[in-house]
Design a protein around this motif. Sequence first.
Motif, PDB file in Angstrom:
ATOM      1  N   HIS A   1      36.231  11.401 -23.258  1.00  0.00           N
ATOM      2  CA  HIS A   1      36.708  12.638 -23.869  1.00  0.00           C
ATOM      3  C   HIS A   1      36.450  13.845 -22.963  1.00  0.00           C
ATOM      4  N   VAL A   2      35.322  13.815 -22.270  1.00  0.00           N
ATOM      5  CA  VAL A   2      35.025  14.894 -21.327  1.00  0.00           C
ATOM      6  C   VAL A   2      36.043  14.880 -20.187  1.00  0.00           C
ATOM      7  N   GLN A   3      36.302  13.694 -19.660  1.00  0.00           N
ATOM      8  CA  GLN A   3      37.268  13.581 -18.577  1.00  0.00           C
ATOM      9  C   GLN A   3      38.668  14.025 -19.023  1.00  0.00           C
ATOM     10  N   GLN A   4      39.018  13.716 -20.244  1.00  0.00           N
ATOM     11  CA  GLN A   4      40.324  14.137 -20.752  1.00  0.00           C
ATOM     12  C   GLN A   4      40.422  15.657 -20.812  1.00  0.00           C
ATOM     13  N   SER A   5      39.312  16.319 -21.159  1.00  0.00           N
ATOM     14  CA  SER A   5      39.334  17.790 -21.218  1.00  0.00           C
ATOM     15  C   SER A   5      39.477  18.393 -19.829  1.00  0.00           C
ATOM     16  N   TYR A   6      38.982  17.692 -18.821  1.00  0.00           N
ATOM     17  CA  TYR A   6      39.181  18.145 -17.449  1.00  0.00           C
ATOM     18  C   TYR A   6      40.635  17.954 -17.031  1.00  0.00           C
ATOM     19  N   ARG A   7      41.167  16.775 -17.330  1.00  0.00           N
ATOM     20  CA  ARG A   7      42.554  16.476 -16.922  1.00  0.00           C
ATOM     21  C   ARG A   7      43.556  17.405 -17.600  1.00  0.00           C
ATOM     22  N   SER A   8      43.287  17.738 -18.845  1.00  0.00           N
ATOM     23  CA  SER A   8      44.218  18.591 -19.587  1.00  0.00           C
ATOM     24  C   SER A   8      44.118  20.060 -19.194  1.00  0.00           C
ATOM     25  N   GLY A   9      43.035  20.418 -18.521  1.00  0.00           N
ATOM     26  CA  GLY A   9      42.817  21.821 -18.171  1.00  0.00           C
ATOM     27  C   GLY A   9      42.104  22.605 -19.249  1.00  0.00           C
ATOM     28  N   ALA A  10      41.719  21.926 -20.345  1.00  0.00           N
ATOM     29  CA  ALA A  10      40.981  22.617 -21.408  1.00  0.00           C
ATOM     30  C   ALA A  10      39.649  23.133 -20.884  1.00  0.00           C
TER      31      ALA A  10
ATOM     32  N   PRO B   1      18.518  21.022  -7.145  1.00  0.00           N
ATOM     33  CA  PRO B   1      19.961  20.777  -7.225  1.00  0.00           C
ATOM     34  C   PRO B   1      20.419  19.446  -6.649  1.00  0.00           C
ATOM     35  N   HIS B   2      19.801  18.984  -5.564  1.00  0.00           N
ATOM     36  CA  HIS B   2      20.318  17.803  -4.879  1.00  0.00           C
ATOM     37  C   HIS B   2      20.330  16.553  -5.764  1.00  0.00           C
ATOM     38  N   LEU B   3      19.541  16.567  -6.833  1.00  0.00           N
ATOM     39  CA  LEU B   3      19.526  15.420  -7.737  1.00  0.00           C
ATOM     40  C   LEU B   3      20.894  15.170  -8.364  1.00  0.00           C
ATOM     41  N   PHE B   4      21.718  16.205  -8.422  1.00  0.00           N
ATOM     42  CA  PHE B   4      22.985  16.127  -9.141  1.00  0.00           C
ATOM     43  C   PHE B   4      24.188  16.078  -8.197  1.00  0.00           C
ATOM     44  N   SER B   5      23.938  15.698  -6.951  1.00  0.00           N
ATOM     45  CA  SER B   5      25.006  15.722  -5.941  1.00  0.00           C
ATOM     46  C   SER B   5      26.149  14.766  -6.278  1.00  0.00           C
ATOM     47  N   GLU B   6      25.849  13.625  -6.912  1.00  0.00           N
ATOM     48  CA  GLU B   6      26.913  12.663  -7.219  1.00  0.00           C
ATOM     49  C   GLU B   6      27.912  13.253  -8.212  1.00  0.00           C
ATOM     50  N   ILE B   7      27.400  13.926  -9.236  1.00  0.00           N
ATOM     51  CA  ILE B   7      28.290  14.548 -10.216  1.00  0.00           C
ATOM     52  C   ILE B   7      29.174  15.588  -9.546  1.00  0.00           C
ATOM     53  N   TYR B   8      28.567  16.403  -8.701  1.00  0.00           N
ATOM     54  CA  TYR B   8      29.322  17.488  -8.078  1.00  0.00           C
ATOM     55  C   TYR B   8      30.349  16.966  -7.083  1.00  0.00           C
ATOM     56  N   GLU B   9      30.044  15.884  -6.411  1.00  0.00           N
ATOM     57  CA  GLU B   9      31.022  15.307  -5.502  1.00  0.00           C
ATOM     58  C   GLU B   9      32.205  14.741  -6.277  1.00  0.00           C
ATOM     59  N   LYS B  10      31.939  14.095  -7.394  1.00  0.00           N
ATOM     60  CA  LYS B  10      33.020  13.587  -8.237  1.00  0.00           C
ATOM     61  C   LYS B  10      33.872  14.745  -8.770  1.00  0.00           C
ATOM     62  N   ALA B  11      33.196  15.823  -9.165  1.00  0.00           N
ATOM     63  CA  ALA B  11      33.922  16.988  -9.683  1.00  0.00           C
ATOM     64  C   ALA B  11      34.802  17.610  -8.609  1.00  0.00           C
ATOM     65  N   ARG B  12      34.277  17.680  -7.395  1.00  0.00           N
ATOM     66  CA  ARG B  12      35.055  18.241  -6.282  1.00  0.00           C
ATOM     67  C   ARG B  12      36.315  17.422  -6.041  1.00  0.00           C
ATOM     68  N   LYS B  13      36.171  16.106  -6.053  1.00  0.00           N
ATOM     69  CA  LYS B  13      37.325  15.240  -5.807  1.00  0.00           C
ATOM     70  C   LYS B  13      38.374  15.364  -6.913  1.00  0.00           C
ATOM     71  N   GLN B  14      37.907  15.750  -8.122  1.00  0.00           N
ATOM     72  CA  GLN B  14      38.848  15.915  -9.238  1.00  0.00           C
ATOM     73  C   GLN B  14      39.461  17.315  -9.272  1.00  0.00           C
ATOM     74  N   GLY B  15      39.052  18.160  -8.338  1.00  0.00           N
ATOM     75  CA  GLY B  15      39.606  19.508  -8.295  1.00  0.00           C
ATOM     76  C   GLY B  15      39.000  20.472  -9.286  1.00  0.00           C
ATOM     77  N   LEU B  16      37.812  20.137  -9.827  1.00  0.00           N
ATOM     78  CA  LEU B  16      37.138  21.034 -10.769  1.00  0.00           C
ATOM     79  C   LEU B  16      36.414  22.148 -10.027  1.00  0.00           C
ATOM     80  N   ARG B  17      36.320  23.300 -10.654  1.00  0.00           N
ATOM     81  CA  ARG B  17      35.546  24.402 -10.106  1.00  0.00           C
ATOM     82  C   ARG B  17      34.066  24.109 -10.346  1.00  0.00           C
ATOM     83  N   ARG B  18      33.187  24.659  -9.467  1.00  0.00           N
ATOM     84  CA  ARG B  18      31.788  24.247  -9.491  1.00  0.00           C
ATOM     85  C   ARG B  18      30.843  25.431  -9.308  1.00  0.00           C
ATOM     86  N   THR B  19      29.872  25.499 -10.198  1.00  0.00           N
ATOM     87  CA  THR B  19      28.834  26.513 -10.102  1.00  0.00           C
ATOM     88  C   THR B  19      27.525  25.872 -10.543  1.00  0.00           C
ATOM     89  N   ALA B  20      26.400  26.563 -10.353  1.00  0.00           N
ATOM     90  CA  ALA B  20      25.098  26.023 -10.769  1.00  0.00           C
ATOM     91  C   ALA B  20      24.074  27.142 -10.814  1.00  0.00           C
TER      92      ALA B  20
END
Length: 352
Positions: A165-174, A189-208
């Motif tokens: 459901h989270v991924q669907q909200s990303y794909r839909s642009g919600a 921060p480095h503990l969460f690098s895998e999530i952020y790399e996946k987000a980058r590949k999906q074209g999501l904007r990223r902040t922390a």
Amino acid sequence: MCKTPLHDFLKRLPKAEHHLHLEGALSPTLLFELAKRNNISLPTEDSAFNSPDSLQSRYGRFTSLDDFLHYYYFGMSVLIHAHDFEALAWDYFQHASADGVHHAEVFFDPQAHTTRGVSYNTVLSGFESACRRAERELGITTELITCFLRHLPVEDCLATFENEHVQQSYRSGAVKGIGLDSSEVGFPPHLFSEIYEKARKQGLRRTAHAGGEGPVDFIASALDTLGIERIDHGIRLADDADLMAKVAAQGTLLTTCPISNVVLGSVPSIQDLPIRKFLDAGVRFSINSDDPAYFGRYILDNYCSVQESFDLDVQEWGSISRAGIEGSWCGDGRKREILTALEELMKEWQEL
């Protein structure tokens, strides 16, 4: 509210808010209303919960980030149904509109709700309804950002990110992007690098969140290992001249939260924030309210507090507003609309 000659200007200044936790906009009044509606028992052993006024008074005596988070996470327990989340966000948007916010990019914490049995779609549905109403009735455009709770195991954060459901909200642009919040200390921060790399590949904007409670090294790590496009808080950037110069050269936006930094003990007073240092170094930043219902202050209060402490001029405020608008994640057309409003206000005040 400030009594400076620029108060009317500050109120009318077109604002983009980028650092606002929707759960942090839960006022004591609304908390009590939702607790009654949803049959949620408030803690009788804590006198702060005797009334909305006593709870607001207790909020004025936070001793640390963890002390604040204790009340913050308990407050979420009254949010059960989609219309609860809609009421929460709508309450914030009304305050934001009164303070001159034209565009708001707001955080929410899925894990804080799904772990207590409230579905992601329930949360999202309520927030989306409020966002549509804010644009329709108040002219405020919005973007939603899912934040991950860094004090929880990384694998829990990753599982939430990868939830269907989270991924669907990303794909839909919600939902536009991702963030990282909760306690900084002990959770680099480095503990969460895998999530952020996946987000980058999906074209999501990223902040922390970085360099608010935590050290300046967390800012460098968030930039290098997470690839963030914005820095939330970031006041410790002033501790490293070289990194500050790099951030300024890259034009990376900081989403500063002056009153929050004082209330939660990051700095003793507004005057101790590096506002002047950032301006002189060309660091781009916006001013935000963070968790306004818990601090008793919304975005205009933050603008006024900075003005009272630093006595900025119209041009300096214009540059802060412009940086916030240009650093937003809305489309270019919407940015042009808000920038036009800024230019008209600047011209009006320059002619006075």
